[in-house]
Enzyme design. Sequence first.
Site, mmCIF file in Angstrom:
data_model
loop_
_atom_site.group_PDB
_atom_site.id
_atom_site.type_symbol
_atom_site.label_atom_id
_atom_site.label_comp_id
_atom_site.label_asym_id
_atom_site.label_seq_id
_atom_site.Cartn_x
_atom_site.Cartn_y
_atom_site.Cartn_z
ATOM 1 C CB CYS A 58 -0.938 -0.020 1.206
ATOM 2 S SG CYS A 58 -2.010 1.420 1.267
ATOM 3 C CB CYS A 84 -0.843 2.530 4.005
ATOM 4 S SG CYS A 84 -2.258 1.818 3.201
ATOM 5 C CG ASP A 85 2.920 1.179 4.504
ATOM 6 O OD1 ASP A 85 2.462 1.634 5.572
ATOM 7 O OD2 ASP A 85 2.695 0.033 4.103
#
Length: 317
Positions: free
Chosen positions: A140, A143-144
């Site tokens: 992701c 997200c990261d």
Amino acid sequence: MENVIILGTGIAGLTAAIYTARANLSPLLISGPEDGGQLTLTTDVENFPGFPNGIQGPELINITKSQAQRFGARFKIDIASKFTILKNNKNNKNTTGFELELLSGEKIQTKTLIISTGASARWLGLPSEQKYKGRGVTTCATCDGAFFKNKEVIVIGGGDSAMEESTFLTKFATKVTVIHRQDSFRASKIMQDKFFKNPKCAVLWNKEVNEILGDGKRVTGVKLKDTKTNQLTEFKCDGVFLAIGHIPNTSIFKNILDMDQLGYLKTDRFTKTNIPGVFAAGDVQDTRYRQAITAAGSGCQAAMEVEKYLAEQEHHG
Ligand code: NDP
């Protein structure tokens, strides 16, 4: 017994919830392991009608959830682990409903079911990938990505996701190299153009990642195999982003519901599966469009089919 259970709280399930709730069916939604679905893992959604300036994926999910709750939809955080078709005791033929067993141990019976369990990110299946999962290996970018400020990362894949994630990652990383097993991308032209125009983006063709390398704590690189010559090389990087597609979440329906060889549920054009009373909506049955708006549309269809099915059952009752 519930009127309708909706498995999955992505945009397909939430839209089905709005429609079944407004039809006074008091739907019960079971979240599954990824509450809110794939939109909670994205940032800008620019092609959902009604939001001329775009909307953040998690925000779209939150407001749609509130909309469903306003009409009486109920939500449960749990995971369905077993699905059984309930038969009429007398002739063991007619379906009387369905039972879902949840990971918590709870068993719930329902007259109808809408499966909107979506699809989850595919992994390469390497032991070293599991070792460094969350320590440099991720599926992701949204997200990261921010953890890779001023670092070098690779993205594996050749579809639209690989292009989109690479372009997004250039906000943080100094260099993003796509590793692709072919010598051309399958991504759409517009996404490829954006990728190739970005000076921080590069590509290595005809390469497969054979192993994730690390120092025991974090990723330090990858071992690559050339798909034409089989030659092995090492490539230094701080992060590995997987963008190699998704796998439909249908394991509990195996050998019960019809699916294709990849595990996507087969439905007719009315979202009906091969079992009357069981409907499927969203990415779990869509191998073609996989868009938020088409997922929402099929959620609406499934809800309206549930309503019709229940009315017919009552009539024959
Ligand atoms: P795709 O299935 O389109 O692409 C997956 C890519 O990963 C392919 O290039 C495939 O290689 C590669 N791959 C698969 N398995 C492996 C493996 N084991 N090892 C190495 N490489 C592998 O998935 P996407 O997630 O990119 O896209 C899914 C859908 O979502 C598409 O319909 C896409 O258009 C859509 N989408 C749209 C976006 C947008 O419009 N904004 C953004 C993102 C996705 P190969 O080519 O060799 O098969």
